[in-house]
Scaffold this motif. Structure first.
Motif, PDB file in Angstrom:
ATOM      1  N   PRO A 307     -36.123  18.578  17.440  1.00 31.32           N
ATOM      2  CA  PRO A 307     -37.527  18.685  17.440  1.00 31.32           C
ATOM      3  C   PRO A 307     -38.810  17.441  16.609  1.00 31.32           C
ATOM      4  CG  PRO A 307     -35.705  19.537  15.603  1.00 31.32           C
ATOM      5  CD  PRO A 307     -35.167  18.945  16.021  1.00 31.32           C
ATOM      6  N   ASP A 308     -37.803  16.179  16.408  1.00 35.26           N
ATOM      7  CA  ASP A 308     -38.273  15.054  15.930  1.00 35.26           C
ATOM      8  C   ASP A 308     -39.128  14.277  16.136  1.00 35.26           C
ATOM      9  OD1 ASP A 308     -37.328  15.880  12.946  1.00 35.26           O
ATOM     10  OD2 ASP A 308     -35.489  14.820  13.371  1.00 35.26           O
ATOM     11  N   VAL A 309     -38.886  14.350  18.042  1.00 37.24           N
ATOM     12  CA  VAL A 309     -38.850  13.970  19.179  1.00 37.24           C
ATOM     13  C   VAL A 309     -39.953  14.269  20.091  1.00 37.24           C
ATOM     14  CG1 VAL A 309     -37.651  11.882  18.691  1.00 37.24           C
ATOM     15  CG2 VAL A 309     -37.008  13.460  20.102  1.00 37.24           C
ATOM     16  N   PRO A 310     -41.046  13.816  20.368  1.00 37.04           N
ATOM     17  CA  PRO A 310     -42.026  14.827  22.171  1.00 37.04           C
ATOM     18  C   PRO A 310     -40.716  14.474  23.083  1.00 37.04           C
ATOM     19  CG  PRO A 310     -42.784  12.639  21.947  1.00 37.04           C
ATOM     20  CD  PRO A 310     -41.486  12.373  20.797  1.00 37.04           C
ATOM     21  N   ALA A 311     -41.051  15.728  23.860  1.00 36.90           N
ATOM     22  CA  ALA A 311     -39.870  15.885  25.062  1.00 36.90           C
ATOM     23  C   ALA A 311     -40.402  14.777  25.861  1.00 36.90           C
ATOM     24  CB  ALA A 311     -40.761  17.313  26.126  1.00 36.90           C
ATOM     25  N   ALA A 312     -39.034  13.740  26.914  1.00 35.69           N
ATOM     26  CA  ALA A 312     -39.172  13.388  27.561  1.00 35.69           C
ATOM     27  C   ALA A 312     -40.022  13.041  28.993  1.00 35.69           C
ATOM     28  CB  ALA A 312     -37.992  12.279  27.366  1.00 35.69           C
ATOM     29  N   GLU A 313     -39.517  14.754  29.440  1.00 35.41           N
ATOM     30  CA  GLU A 313     -40.558  14.555  30.739  1.00 35.41           C
ATOM     31  C   GLU A 313     -40.339  16.070  30.961  1.00 35.41           C
ATOM     32  OE1 GLU A 313     -38.192  15.457  35.553  1.00 35.41           O
ATOM     33  OE2 GLU A 313     -37.070  13.954  33.628  1.00 35.41           O
ATOM     34  N   PRO A 314     -41.621  16.721  31.207  1.00 31.44           N
ATOM     35  CA  PRO A 314     -42.123  17.901  32.023  1.00 31.44           C
ATOM     36  C   PRO A 314     -41.125  19.055  32.214  1.00 31.44           C
ATOM     37  CG  PRO A 314     -43.932  16.196  31.949  1.00 31.44           C
ATOM     38  CD  PRO A 314     -42.924  15.768  31.558  1.00 31.44           C
TER      39      PRO A 314
END
Length: 383
Positions: A307-314
């Motif tokens: 949860p600490d980084v945004p999703a890398a790919e939709p």
């Protein structure tokens, strides 16, 4: 070409679904294409006779579509020997009596669901129709939708391997009727008039699950009335006594589990008004009304919870669109064509009044499950 006319008494076509889908997009669409080609040098020509309680509405509807025949006298139209088929899209509470009259008159039956207000009533209609030797069918339109036809193609082709689960989301916000007009009739929200989302939608979920994945073996449901007050067609407030949302878990033959949420009190954040996600050991798919996307085991990414980084790919971009591979007609019209061929050519037809009774059974058990807070087995039905 020889033209064979089939006269159809259509009761309830002044309502939304009866008018739009059954009259305009099915029967009149068949007439616009020149009739139904039976493939043997015969064209079947459907001749609708509009039936209902409101003369002014029937007169206006007939004039709008250039139709000659309409009546408020159901008994008279059933006594007419030139009428071949009786179709019923009335409110459910009025259906049983009318269908019994049609059976007694020897008319073939094609009716909307639910077929009756109780399982006992639904089974009685099926027995009466069988004993009378007439042909009978129930509308089960959703299995003819392009999205679900693509999903069935994946099922039949073994794409999923062993199917594990089905997740369904259906619904949209139905306006209360005070500051914006409601897009569904007020009786849908009064239990005393046969309303409620379980009564309306569980018959749909029964045949979708049955046809695509297996018979429903058990049901556990929770019904809710999230919006307790609504306003009717005259903008008068009334108490909403029927459920406007239902949360159901269905155990299927073969071991898969289906979970379907149905709501008229939800705002849409999905691609279509209904979507089903099917997960299996070899692949998954998400199907809506028209589209279907799939992800095979070999192409499944390996997400890691962080949860600490945004999703890398939709995540939605990782699915592949299932191609049409053909042309899809209106689902209601397709089923009308199959039923009319059944009537005229005696071709096989599996969506009969016993199938309709299975839908009523699931709705009845769903309401009982919600009221009593327990899971119920769903026995197989026989006549």
């Amino acid at each position: 070409m020889t033209r064979k006319t089939v006269r159809i008494a259509m009761n309830g076509v002044t309502g939304r679904m009866g008018h739009r889908q059954h009259l305009v997009r099915s029967i009149l669409a068949l007439r616009e294409q020149g009739g139904l080609d039976l493939g043997d040098g015969t064209v079947l020509w459907p001749e609708p006779v509009l039936v209902g309680r409101r003369a002014h509405a029937l007169r206006a509807l007939a004039a709008e579509h250039g139709l000659e025949h309409w009546t408020t006298d159901l008994d008279a139209v059933l006594a007419d020997d030139t009428i071949d088929v009786y179709f019923d899209a009335q409110v459910t509470s009025a259906r049983e009596e009318a269908v019994k009259k049609a059976v007694a008159a020897g008319k073939h039956l094609y009716i909307e669901k639910p077929s009756a207000t109780s399982l006992q009533g639904a089974l009685e209609l099926a027995r009466l129709a069988n004993d009378a030797g007439i042909k009978h069918g129930v509308v089960q339109d959703k299995i003819f939708l392009p999205g679900l036809l693509k999903l069935k193609r994946l099922v039949d082709g073994g794409f999923f391997g062993r199917i594990l689960s089905v997740r369904g989301e259906f619904g949209y916000w139905v306006f209360e009727g005070d500051w914006q007009e409601a897009q569904r009739p007020s009786w849908n929200y009064r239990a005393e008039d046969g309303g409620g989302i379980i009564v309306d939608m569980f018959p749909h979920w029964e045949y979708v699950l049955h046809e695509l994945f297996g018979r429903v073996k058990s049901v556990q449901a929770l019904a809710a009335t999230h919006v307790p007050q609504r306003w009717d067609e005259q903008r008068k407030p009334y108490a909403a006594t029927a459920d406007d949302a239902a949360y159901g878990i269905f155990e299927l033959e073969g071991g898969a589990v289906a979970q379907i949420n149905s709501s008229w009190a939800v705002r849409v954040n999905r691609d279509e008004l209904v979507e089903f996600q099917v997960d299996g050991t070899e692949g998954s798919a998400v199907a809506g009304l028209r589209n279907c996307r799939a992800q095979h085991r070999s192409a499944t990414p390996k997400p890691v919870w962080n949860p600490d980084v945004p999703a890398a790919e939709p995540f939605r971009d990782q699915w592949q669109e299932v191609p049409d591979n053909g042309e899809f007609d209106n689902g209601f019209k397709v089923q009308w064509e199959l039923f009319l061929r059944h009537v005229v050519l005696d071709e096989p037809y599996q969506w009969d009044l016993l199938a309709a009774a299975r839908g009523v059974q699931l709705a009845e058990l769903g309401l009982k499950s919600s009221a009593e807070g327990r899971r119920y087995d769903v026995p197989e039905l026989t006549l």
